[in-house]
Scaffold this motif. Structure first.
Motif, PDB file in Angstrom:
ATOM      1  N   LYS A  81      -4.924 -45.604   4.882  1.00  0.00           N
ATOM      2  CA  LYS A  81      -4.077 -46.224   6.029  1.00  0.00           C
ATOM      3  C   LYS A  81      -4.741 -47.074   6.801  1.00  0.00           C
ATOM      4  N   PRO A  82      -4.010 -47.845   7.577  1.00  0.00           N
ATOM      5  CA  PRO A  82      -4.645 -48.922   8.474  1.00  0.00           C
ATOM      6  C   PRO A  82      -5.727 -48.273   9.449  1.00  0.00           C
ATOM      7  N   ALA A  83      -5.381 -47.252   9.819  1.00  0.00           N
ATOM      8  CA  ALA A  83      -6.188 -46.393  11.047  1.00  0.00           C
ATOM      9  C   ALA A  83      -7.487 -45.950  10.335  1.00  0.00           C
ATOM     10  N   GLU A 112       5.157 -29.697  -6.182  1.00  0.00           N
ATOM     11  CA  GLU A 112       3.818 -29.476  -6.791  1.00  0.00           C
ATOM     12  C   GLU A 112       3.068 -30.774  -6.988  1.00  0.00           C
ATOM     13  N   PRO A 113       2.597 -31.252  -5.871  1.00  0.00           N
ATOM     14  CA  PRO A 113       1.973 -32.816  -6.047  1.00  0.00           C
ATOM     15  C   PRO A 113       0.875 -32.963  -7.047  1.00  0.00           C
ATOM     16  N   ARG A 114       0.951 -34.012  -7.939  1.00  0.00           N
ATOM     17  CA  ARG A 114       0.017 -34.398  -8.625  1.00  0.00           C
ATOM     18  C   ARG A 114      -0.354 -35.762  -8.112  1.00  0.00           C
ATOM     19  N   ILE A 115      -1.529 -35.416  -7.474  1.00  0.00           N
ATOM     20  CA  ILE A 115      -2.453 -36.730  -6.638  1.00  0.00           C
ATOM     21  C   ILE A 115      -3.472 -37.004  -7.591  1.00  0.00           C
ATOM     22  N   ASP A 116      -3.712 -38.055  -7.691  1.00  0.00           N
ATOM     23  CA  ASP A 116      -4.812 -38.935  -8.696  1.00  0.00           C
ATOM     24  C   ASP A 116      -5.286 -40.027  -8.098  1.00  0.00           C
ATOM     25  N   VAL A 117      -5.962 -40.953  -8.813  1.00  0.00           N
ATOM     26  CA  VAL A 117      -6.716 -42.201  -8.374  1.00  0.00           C
ATOM     27  C   VAL A 117      -5.322 -43.045  -7.932  1.00  0.00           C
ATOM     28  N   ARG A 118      -4.408 -43.022  -8.654  1.00  0.00           N
ATOM     29  CA  ARG A 118      -3.380 -44.023  -8.512  1.00  0.00           C
ATOM     30  C   ARG A 118      -2.530 -43.905  -7.258  1.00  0.00           C
ATOM     31  N   SER A 119      -2.552 -42.514  -6.778  1.00  0.00           N
ATOM     32  CA  SER A 119      -2.108 -42.229  -5.339  1.00  0.00           C
ATOM     33  C   SER A 119      -3.006 -43.050  -4.222  1.00  0.00           C
ATOM     34  N   ASP A 120      -4.175 -43.071  -4.259  1.00  0.00           N
ATOM     35  CA  ASP A 120      -4.847 -43.940  -3.360  1.00  0.00           C
ATOM     36  C   ASP A 120      -4.545 -45.702  -3.793  1.00  0.00           C
ATOM     37  N   VAL A 121      -4.283 -45.957  -4.744  1.00  0.00           N
ATOM     38  CA  VAL A 121      -3.901 -47.285  -5.120  1.00  0.00           C
ATOM     39  C   VAL A 121      -2.588 -47.534  -4.440  1.00  0.00           C
ATOM     40  N   PHE A 122      -1.670 -46.668  -4.447  1.00  0.00           N
ATOM     41  CA  PHE A 122      -0.457 -46.883  -3.676  1.00  0.00           C
ATOM     42  C   PHE A 122      -0.522 -46.996  -2.295  1.00  0.00           C
ATOM     43  N   SER A 123      -1.659 -46.098  -1.635  1.00  0.00           N
ATOM     44  CA  SER A 123      -1.752 -46.396  -0.258  1.00  0.00           C
ATOM     45  C   SER A 123      -2.502 -47.374   0.095  1.00  0.00           C
ATOM     46  N   LEU A 124      -3.166 -48.014  -0.618  1.00  0.00           N
ATOM     47  CA  LEU A 124      -4.001 -49.206  -0.432  1.00  0.00           C
ATOM     48  C   LEU A 124      -3.033 -50.471  -0.381  1.00  0.00           C
ATOM     49  N   ALA A 125      -2.230 -50.355  -1.551  1.00  0.00           N
ATOM     50  CA  ALA A 125      -1.212 -51.425  -1.257  1.00  0.00           C
ATOM     51  C   ALA A 125      -0.419 -51.481  -0.162  1.00  0.00           C
ATOM     52  N   ALA A 126       0.201 -50.166   0.148  1.00  0.00           N
ATOM     53  CA  ALA A 126       0.892 -49.890   1.226  1.00  0.00           C
ATOM     54  C   ALA A 126       0.029 -50.530   2.563  1.00  0.00           C
ATOM     55  N   ALA A 146       1.350 -58.407  -6.715  1.00  0.00           N
ATOM     56  CA  ALA A 146       0.472 -57.586  -6.775  1.00  0.00           C
ATOM     57  C   ALA A 146       0.592 -56.587  -5.866  1.00  0.00           C
ATOM     58  N   LEU A 147       1.050 -56.558  -4.579  1.00  0.00           N
ATOM     59  CA  LEU A 147       1.411 -55.477  -3.983  1.00  0.00           C
ATOM     60  C   LEU A 147       2.548 -54.606  -4.336  1.00  0.00           C
ATOM     61  N   LEU A 148       3.547 -55.226  -5.116  1.00  0.00           N
ATOM     62  CA  LEU A 148       4.667 -54.371  -5.470  1.00  0.00           C
ATOM     63  C   LEU A 148       4.192 -53.473  -6.860  1.00  0.00           C
ATOM     64  N   ILE A 149       3.224 -54.227  -7.603  1.00  0.00           N
ATOM     65  CA  ILE A 149       2.548 -53.402  -8.741  1.00  0.00           C
ATOM     66  C   ILE A 149       2.243 -52.030  -7.886  1.00  0.00           C
ATOM     67  N   GLY A 150       1.090 -52.186  -6.911  1.00  0.00           N
ATOM     68  CA  GLY A 150       0.477 -51.138  -6.384  1.00  0.00           C
ATOM     69  C   GLY A 150       1.608 -49.995  -5.733  1.00  0.00           C
ATOM     70  N   LEU A 151       2.679 -50.559  -5.418  1.00  0.00           N
ATOM     71  CA  LEU A 151       3.644 -49.506  -4.622  1.00  0.00           C
ATOM     72  C   LEU A 151       4.720 -49.180  -5.552  1.00  0.00           C
ATOM     73  N   ASN A 152       4.587 -49.222  -6.825  1.00  0.00           N
ATOM     74  CA  ASN A 152       5.514 -48.696  -7.732  1.00  0.00           C
ATOM     75  C   ASN A 152       5.441 -47.192  -7.628  1.00  0.00           C
ATOM     76  N   ARG A 153       6.848 -46.749  -7.819  1.00  0.00           N
ATOM     77  CA  ARG A 153       6.887 -45.144  -7.260  1.00  0.00           C
ATOM     78  C   ARG A 153       6.531 -44.455  -8.530  1.00  0.00           C
ATOM     79  N   SER A 154       6.339 -45.014  -9.595  1.00  0.00           N
ATOM     80  CA  SER A 154       5.946 -44.436 -10.998  1.00  0.00           C
ATOM     81  C   SER A 154       4.421 -44.683 -11.202  1.00  0.00           C
ATOM     82  N   PRO A 155       3.679 -43.535 -11.092  1.00  0.00           N
ATOM     83  CA  PRO A 155       2.259 -43.908 -11.231  1.00  0.00           C
ATOM     84  C   PRO A 155       1.721 -44.705 -12.185  1.00  0.00           C
ATOM     85  N   GLU A 156       2.414 -44.467 -13.467  1.00  0.00           N
ATOM     86  CA  GLU A 156       2.007 -45.076 -14.801  1.00  0.00           C
ATOM     87  C   GLU A 156       2.251 -46.720 -14.559  1.00  0.00           C
ATOM     88  N   HIS A 157       2.986 -47.003 -13.827  1.00  0.00           N
ATOM     89  CA  HIS A 157       3.199 -48.358 -13.589  1.00  0.00           C
ATOM     90  C   HIS A 157       2.553 -49.046 -12.580  1.00  0.00           C
TER      91      HIS A 157
END
Length: 533
Positions: free
Chosen positions: A135-137, A200-214, A262-273
């Motif tokens: 996150k920014p902080a 049952e959260p399934r956190i992986d590297v794509r979760s970090d990709v989402f947060s970085l895009a956000a 590019a940001l929308l790709i990172g923010l896709n709600r489906s990790p596989e996308h």
């Protein structure tokens, strides 16, 4: 607040920030001669689970902090009062947490930051570490004006990586994992991936990709992707929008569509996308730099025997270099190309000049510690140069809090809280007693406290009118004495009923981490202890 620890070879200078469970101080290290940030887990928060989490953070940061875009950890230990502490790099440039709310960043700077942080994440991922709180902080600016990633306090060891089991055993010396629920993790809702909220959260590297895009979206737009201007942006609403993929469209003028895509790709709600790796995201951002006529930021990742480095990718030898790793995104370009909403990015004829990298701390912002904490934010201003002043070691008490600069006027009809026009919000939770109670009944940590409260935004150069605390028109809530102390940043132990406290915090703190019915924009609260039940 706990006391600054007495540590041989270090001299206390001042308090840098406070959180619910830990404090961060500026110290002067005698040998070598330098200033450092020391994060201390307070004794009043010492549960076995938090000890394990703190130990894990030290081990995880030590594993990955040799990367140029990850804050460095120098040492760890336990002081004479049995308070665990981490000694870390001190970043005088502050964090991006409040900076993006105050003024969005230049596109060139955001792309540069994005490549650096994505490189840091890729390196952590290859060590089997998923950050989980990008996150920014948690992006700070060091003395050289460079962005660094910090706060691995809720990181996880990713099962899908080579030797992840061995790494887990090394990182979590107690052989125990950190609690997996959202409250224990302290995750930051506006930038969290939707899978973080699953039962049952399934956190992986794509979760970090989402947060970085956000995060990059926030730096460009001045708000997080799922906030709706003028609407309710409490945690529940944000979680629902994140899980539904309801991104509020960007309103910033002049942004290339390719950047938005590019940001929308990172923010896709489906990790596989999403981009499959942080490296793939870094390479896309780097490609955008080239197409916009900017000097490409180097990608720094550990080397591996099977890796074919992309252009402008710097490979650093490290302890993971003999590990068999998944093929990097550079060998799978189709995986990203298929996800791009607008397809290939057209070459731009307009060239955006690359400004010399630099940051200046503006206004009354105190230099922030490298540990942003869950609450820590700062306000570095993007300018052309940065020459941070060396802090002066002193044995006196910490300097005045930001909250001391608020002007509070009390009368029978209303209380007024005025924010000076040039006063930035605090970089961490701050609280102080406004009115001493007169009751003979006093608060203990185990007390069940009934309290009234009113809230206000950080209204630069303006005033907020609040109900008088004893008028009976305050909203009410109940919390334990300890919990109330923690979220107000004031030790209420022994204080009488009737005590009135004012607290201020970075935007989003009271909405996400307190029992108040608060908006994301709430940054000031006034609380009166009404009774013990």
């Amino acid at each position: 607040m706990g006391s600054p620890p007495q540590i041989d070879g270090y001299s206390y200078v001042k308090l840098l920030g406070r959180g619910g469970f830990s404090d961060v101080y500026l110290y002067h290290q005698q040998l070598p001669n330098r200033f450092v940030a020391i994060k201390v887990l307070r004794t009043d928060a010492l549960s076995e689970a938090l000890r394990r989490q703190f130990t894990a953070e030290a081990n995880l940061m030590a594993r990955v902090s040799s990367h140029s875009a990850i804050a460095t950890i120098y040492a760890a230990g336990v002081d004479a009062a049995e308070q665990p502490y981490l000694v870390m790099e001190y970043c005088s440039g502050g964090s991006l947490g409040a900076r993006f709310r105050h003024a969005p960043l230049d596109l060139a700077d955001v792309l540069h930051i994005g490549v650096r942080v994505a490189s840091a994440l890729e390196s952590a991922h290859r060590a089997g570490v998923v950050h989980r709180d990008v996150k920014p902080a948690n992006v700070l600016i060091n003395d050289y004006g460079a962005a660094v990633l910090t706060d691995f306090g809720i990181s996880a060891i990713a099962d899908g990586f080579p030797e992840a089991t061995r790494i887990r055993e090394q990182a979590y010396a107690t052989q125990s994992t950190v609690e997996n629920d959202a409250s224990a993790l302290g995750m930051s809702i506006p930038w969290a991936a939707p899978e973080s909220f699953d039962d049952e959260p399934r956190i992986d590297v794509r979760s970090d990709v989402f947060s970085l895009a956000a995060t990059l979206f926030s730096l460009l737009e001045g708000r997080s992707p799922f906030e709706v201007p003028g609407a309710s942006n409490r945690g529940v609403q944000l979680m629902a929008r994140i899980q539904n993929g309801a991104i509020t469209p960007m309103q910033r003028q002049g942004l290339p569509q390719a950047v938005v895509d590019a940001l929308l790709i990172g923010l896709n709600r489906s990790p596989e996308h999403r981009f499959p790796t942080a490296l793939a995201f870094a390479q896309r951002l780097q490609q955008l730099e080239r197409e916009l006529g900017l000097a490409p930021t180097r990608i720094e990742v550990p080397s591996s025997p099977n890796e074919v480095p992309a252009a402008d990718t710097v490979l650093r030898q490290g302890p993971t270099s003999d590990t068999s790793l998944p093929a990097p995104a550079a060998t799978r370009p189709a995986a990203v190309t298929e996800l791009t909403p607008s397809g290939a990015v057209p070459h731009s004829t307009a060239r955006v000049p690359r400004r010399q990298r630099g940051w200046v701390v503006g206004g009354v912002v105190a230099a922030a510690a490298v540990v942003a904490l869950v609450l820590g934010v700062g306000i570095p201003l993007a300018l052309n140069s940065f020459h941070p002043p060396a802090p002066t070691a002193t044995t006196t008490a910490p300097s005045d809090l930001v909250i001391d600069e608020l002007r509070v006027v009390t009368d029978d009809d209303a209380w007024t809280v005025a924010v000076p026009e040039d006063l930035a919000p605090p970089t961490a939770l701050e609280g102080k007693v406004l009115v001493d109670g007169e009751s003979s009944t006093t608060i203990t940590d185990s007390s069940r406290v009934s309290f009234g409260y009113d809230t206000a935004p950080w209204n630069y150069g303006g005033e907020s009118h609040l109900s008088p605390p004893d008028s009976g028109s305050f909203d009410t809530a109940v919390a334990s004495g300890r919990a109330l102390s923690q979220f107000l940043g004031v030790d209420l132990e022994g204080l009488p009923v009737g005590t009135v406290v004012i607290a201020a915090a970075p935007q989003g703190y009271f909405a996400q981490h307190s029992p108040l019915d608060a908006e994301m924009t709430t940054q000031i609260v006034v609380v009166r202890v009404n009774a013990l039940t």
